[in-house]
Design a protein around this motif. Sequence first.
Motif, PDB file in Angstrom:
ATOM      1  N   ALA A 239      57.078  66.810  83.841  1.00 13.24           N
ATOM      2  CA  ALA A 239      55.640  67.452  83.730  1.00 13.24           C
ATOM      3  C   ALA A 239      54.943  67.209  82.125  1.00 13.24           C
ATOM      4  O   ALA A 239      55.834  67.749  81.809  1.00 13.24           O
ATOM      5  N   THR A 240      53.793  67.288  82.478  1.00 13.83           N
ATOM      6  CA  THR A 240      53.409  66.911  81.021  1.00 13.83           C
ATOM      7  C   THR A 240      52.839  68.535  80.422  1.00 13.83           C
ATOM      8  O   THR A 240      52.722  69.187  81.328  1.00 13.83           O
ATOM      9  N   GLU A 241      53.386  68.900  79.567  1.00 10.83           N
ATOM     10  CA  GLU A 241      53.977  70.557  78.573  1.00 10.83           C
ATOM     11  C   GLU A 241      52.986  70.444  77.452  1.00 10.83           C
ATOM     12  O   GLU A 241      54.233  69.363  76.236  1.00 10.83           O
ATOM     13  N   VAL A 242      53.277  71.382  76.870  1.00 10.46           N
ATOM     14  CA  VAL A 242      52.632  71.999  75.076  1.00 10.46           C
ATOM     15  C   VAL A 242      54.088  72.708  74.881  1.00 10.46           C
ATOM     16  O   VAL A 242      54.074  73.886  75.492  1.00 10.46           O
ATOM     17  N   THR A 243      55.391  72.526  74.075  1.00 11.14           N
ATOM     18  CA  THR A 243      56.166  73.616  73.903  1.00 11.14           C
ATOM     19  C   THR A 243      55.842  74.098  72.484  1.00 11.14           C
ATOM     20  O   THR A 243      57.107  74.942  72.421  1.00 11.14           O
ATOM     21  N   GLN A 244      54.753  73.611  71.830  1.00  5.90           N
ATOM     22  CA  GLN A 244      54.992  73.817  70.675  1.00  5.90           C
ATOM     23  C   GLN A 244      53.200  74.263  70.812  1.00  5.90           C
ATOM     24  O   GLN A 244      53.195  73.077  70.659  1.00  5.90           O
ATOM     25  N   LEU A 245      53.044  75.330  69.657  1.00  5.01           N
ATOM     26  CA  LEU A 245      51.975  74.875  69.620  1.00  5.01           C
ATOM     27  C   LEU A 245      51.298  76.355  68.157  1.00  5.01           C
ATOM     28  O   LEU A 245      51.333  77.794  68.701  1.00  5.01           O
TER      29      LEU A 245
ATOM     30  N   GLY B 107      37.823  88.291  67.835  1.00  8.53           N
ATOM     31  CA  GLY B 107      38.834  87.771  68.830  1.00  8.53           C
ATOM     32  C   GLY B 107      38.194  86.630  69.157  1.00  8.53           C
ATOM     33  O   GLY B 107      37.119  86.988  69.443  1.00  8.53           O
ATOM     34  N   HIS B 108      39.099  86.302  69.566  1.00  6.35           N
ATOM     35  CA  HIS B 108      38.925  84.956  70.163  1.00  6.35           C
ATOM     36  C   HIS B 108      39.789  83.292  70.586  1.00  6.35           C
ATOM     37  O   HIS B 108      41.146  84.202  70.590  1.00  6.35           O
ATOM     38  N   ARG B 109      38.532  82.675  71.402  1.00  7.31           N
ATOM     39  CA  ARG B 109      39.722  82.094  72.318  1.00  7.31           C
ATOM     40  C   ARG B 109      40.193  80.663  71.795  1.00  7.31           C
ATOM     41  O   ARG B 109      38.888  79.582  71.737  1.00  7.31           O
ATOM     42  N   LEU B 110      41.215  80.295  72.595  1.00  9.02           N
ATOM     43  CA  LEU B 110      41.272  78.535  71.601  1.00  9.02           C
ATOM     44  C   LEU B 110      41.262  77.632  73.220  1.00  9.02           C
ATOM     45  O   LEU B 110      42.616  78.147  74.348  1.00  9.02           O
ATOM     46  N   ASP B 111      40.535  76.915  73.346  1.00  7.96           N
ATOM     47  CA  ASP B 111      41.117  75.762  74.649  1.00  7.96           C
ATOM     48  C   ASP B 111      41.909  74.205  74.225  1.00  7.96           C
ATOM     49  O   ASP B 111      40.840  73.782  73.024  1.00  7.96           O
ATOM     50  N   PHE B 112      42.841  74.275  74.344  1.00  9.19           N
ATOM     51  CA  PHE B 112      42.829  72.992  73.808  1.00  9.19           C
ATOM     52  C   PHE B 112      43.345  71.766  75.078  1.00  9.19           C
ATOM     53  O   PHE B 112      44.461  72.301  75.664  1.00  9.19           O
ATOM     54  N   SER B 113      43.595  70.345  75.409  1.00  8.79           N
ATOM     55  CA  SER B 113      43.350  69.723  76.255  1.00  8.79           C
ATOM     56  C   SER B 113      44.134  68.653  75.224  1.00  8.79           C
ATOM     57  O   SER B 113      43.685  68.205  74.414  1.00  8.79           O
ATOM     58  N   PHE B 114      45.248  67.324  76.273  1.00  9.78           N
ATOM     59  CA  PHE B 114      45.651  66.087  75.929  1.00  9.78           C
ATOM     60  C   PHE B 114      46.051  65.211  76.882  1.00  9.78           C
ATOM     61  O   PHE B 114      46.091  66.436  77.914  1.00  9.78           O
ATOM     62  N   ARG B 115      45.476  64.255  76.982  1.00 11.69           N
ATOM     63  CA  ARG B 115      45.140  63.731  78.482  1.00 11.69           C
ATOM     64  C   ARG B 115      45.092  61.641  78.042  1.00 11.69           C
ATOM     65  O   ARG B 115      44.797  61.777  76.948  1.00 11.69           O
TER      66      ARG B 115
ATOM     67  N   TRP C 194      49.332  58.243  87.165  1.00 12.84           N
ATOM     68  CA  TRP C 194      49.143  57.800  85.804  1.00 12.84           C
ATOM     69  C   TRP C 194      48.603  58.936  84.830  1.00 12.84           C
ATOM     70  O   TRP C 194      47.678  58.282  83.980  1.00 12.84           O
ATOM     71  N   THR C 195      48.905  59.927  85.563  1.00 10.00           N
ATOM     72  CA  THR C 195      48.480  61.183  85.062  1.00 10.00           C
ATOM     73  C   THR C 195      49.418  61.993  84.027  1.00 10.00           C
ATOM     74  O   THR C 195      50.439  62.143  84.391  1.00 10.00           O
ATOM     75  N   ILE C 196      48.644  61.751  82.424  1.00  7.06           N
ATOM     76  CA  ILE C 196      49.718  62.283  81.611  1.00  7.06           C
ATOM     77  C   ILE C 196      47.966  62.980  81.202  1.00  7.06           C
ATOM     78  O   ILE C 196      46.858  62.885  80.639  1.00  7.06           O
ATOM     79  N   ALA C 197      48.101  64.845  81.806  1.00  8.67           N
ATOM     80  CA  ALA C 197      46.730  65.664  80.937  1.00  8.67           C
ATOM     81  C   ALA C 197      47.878  67.343  81.221  1.00  8.67           C
ATOM     82  O   ALA C 197      48.538  67.690  81.346  1.00  8.67           O
TER      83      ALA C 197
ATOM     84  N   GLU D  13      48.948  72.430  83.220  1.00  6.65           N
ATOM     85  CA  GLU D  13      48.630  70.846  83.931  1.00  6.65           C
ATOM     86  C   GLU D  13      47.489  70.824  84.202  1.00  6.65           C
ATOM     87  O   GLU D  13      46.626  72.070  85.310  1.00  6.65           O
ATOM     88  N   ALA D  14      46.448  69.946  83.896  1.00 10.38           N
ATOM     89  CA  ALA D  14      45.340  69.606  84.259  1.00 10.38           C
ATOM     90  C   ALA D  14      45.553  69.349  85.441  1.00 10.38           C
ATOM     91  O   ALA D  14      46.485  68.803  86.102  1.00 10.38           O
TER      92      ALA D  14
END
Length: 201
Positions: A12-18, A141-149, A169-172, A198-199
């Motif tokens: 599954a598509t995942e963010v392992t470091q941020l 205080g802040h919020r971050l929204d990050f996406s990759f697709r 075909w889903t990479i998100a 995952e999206a």
Amino acid sequence: MLLVYPQRQARATEVTQLQVERGDEGVRLSALVRFDLPPVVEDALLKGIPMFFVLEADIYRDRWYWADLHVASAARTIRLAYQPLTRRWRVNIAAGLISNSAGLRATLNQNYDTLPEALAVIQRVARWKIAEASEVNPDAGHRLDFSFRLDLSQLPRPFQIGVAGQRDWTIAVQVKDRLRLEPAAAAAPALPAASSTEAGK
């Protein structure tokens, strides 16, 4: 005798470091996005159809009396293409979003001998500037929204019709979490990998 081999389970598509850093030059994001390239996507690439990956980042400042304030946003488009004549892979990286009618004004162009080498560049985001330093108040205080697709809207029309709704075909992936800024010299991750989802979930 017919041998049946089990299909490899796609990761599954995942963010392992941020990590997000704030310095005098601005707010910069570094990330590692892990995904397996589906066979249908690789086959399309080998047939000469380029793929476009989109990264987007939005920062919101907390407001107790109203909806959170949108203070900054950034986008990046990455084009991956196979060159049959040279048998090499080309990666183009451009700031912003593109449309089918607009050309890709790339700021970085690089060729690679193998697909894994090209994908490694796409999966690693290194110190991408997503905001000016003045746009993020370190005391608030802040919020971050990050996406990759994988942007399927950039595929040729016949492909768009054929791949609509197909999970192959889903990479998100999308991450929504509190923004924890690190000093520019720090190396600790700003967000845990567990916060990535995952999206579509």
